[in-house]
Design an enzyme around this catalytic site. Structure first.
Site, mmCIF file in Angstrom:
data_model
loop_
_atom_site.group_PDB
_atom_site.id
_atom_site.type_symbol
_atom_site.label_atom_id
_atom_site.label_comp_id
_atom_site.label_asym_id
_atom_site.label_seq_id
_atom_site.Cartn_x
_atom_site.Cartn_y
_atom_site.Cartn_z
ATOM 1 N N ASP A 208 0.849 -1.203 0.000
ATOM 2 C CA ASP A 208 0.000 0.000 0.000
ATOM 3 C C ASP A 208 0.875 1.239 0.000
ATOM 4 O OD1 ASP A 208 -0.808 0.557 3.517
ATOM 5 O OD2 ASP A 208 1.007 -0.239 2.590
ATOM 6 N N ASP A 210 2.177 4.579 1.910
ATOM 7 C CA ASP A 210 2.324 4.976 3.302
ATOM 8 C C ASP A 210 1.394 6.154 3.608
ATOM 9 O OD1 ASP A 210 3.865 4.196 5.668
ATOM 10 O OD2 ASP A 210 4.669 6.226 5.611
#
Length: 290
Positions: A208, A210
């Site tokens: 993903d 941050d």
């Protein structure tokens, strides 16, 4: 000398598919117990060893992973080339979830871990200016491309202590520093591998963005889990391709990883602590016996 590929598996990577004569082995080290037993066998005629970094069942946090014991155990088994596989977050729009990054630099922000095999009684300083093996990293890049995954050659990995994730302010700062990905486990692992004269390469699998990313908070945990699963499958394919790129016969590392201790030990021979030397029998035996 025979080549042996080691794989340090991170989140989502807990086995190697197709390993022949697979056996879990308990390895004792003077640095305590490794994260788990080590799975050994052969793949396409090349010896391999797999160690789940967090232990089967994910029992170790990034801080409590026994990094020194892990590297020592792999060295004792004869590992010459160590491939680190780990999940990470991204600081770059162009490095998206599902992509792989072949890390070539680190910024170490960890603070609660033992970072060296050496110290009082036997002092040594190795260079980590180039903290990964360029040869092994290049082969990992080829193997990643063969899986069809989007892979980025080169990137700076920010190693944070954890176990909490970054605040938005921290995330924006690391991004401004020029970091590309963030994780919790590649340090001090890479430094210890260099001290143990093992070639080391890091494959960071992005799950993903941050917390700097404006849509980070909207990311569905189910999407992250799905990405982690896809990353795991691609990582297994990458590992499966490595024996085809590395011959079973070992030759000296062209970048000197296997000779990192040649001029590193500073303590005079008559001042070295024999108790410390006994603990260094695997990682530094080559130079201490000379």
């Amino acid at each position: 000398m025979e080549r042996m590929i080691g794989v340090m598996g991170g989140s989502g990577v807990y086995e190697i598919d197709g390993l022949e004569n697979a056996t879990w082995q308990k390895i004792e080290t003077p640095w305590g117990d490794p994260s788990d037993e080590i799975l050994t066998g052969t793949l396409d005629g090349v010896k391999m060893a797999f160690l789940p970094r967090h232990g089967r069942g994910h029992i170790h946090s990034p801080t409590t992973v026994p990094y020194r014991a892990n590297i020592d155990a792999l060295k004792r088994l004869g590992v010459t080339d160590l491939l680190s596989v780990s999940a990470c977050g991204s600081f770059r729009e162009e490095m998206a979830p599902g992509d792989f990054v072949i890390v070539d630099q680190f910024i170490d922000r960890t603070f609660a871990r033992e970072k060296s095999f050496f110290g009082t009684g036997c002092v040594a300083h190795v260079s980590v200016a180039h903290p990964v093996c360029e040869r092994l990293s290049g082969l990992a890049y080829e193997a990643a491309r063969a899986t069809g995954v989007t892979v980025h050659k080169g990137g700076t990995y920010l190693a944070m202590e954890g176990p909490q994730f970054s605040s938005i302010a921290e995330s924006k700062m690391y991004r401004a520093w020029g970091c590309d990905v963030i994780g919790m486990t590649n340090m001090p692992e890479a430094k210890l591998a260099r001290e143990a004269e093992i070639c080391y390469a890091s494959v960071a699998m992005i799950t993903d963005f941050d917390s700097w990313h404006p849509e980070h908070g909207a990311v569905d945990i189910n999407a992250i889990i799905a990405t982690l699963g896809a990353n795991s499958d691609n990582a297994k394919s990458l590992v499966a391709a490595m024996p085809q790129l590395l011959t079973s016969a070992y030759t000296s590392c062209s970048h000197g990883c296997d000779r990192a201790l040649d001029y590193a030990i500073m303590t005079a021979p008559d001042k070295r602590d024999t108790t410390v030397l006994a603990k260094l029998d695997a990682v530094a035996g080559r130079v201490l016996k000379g």
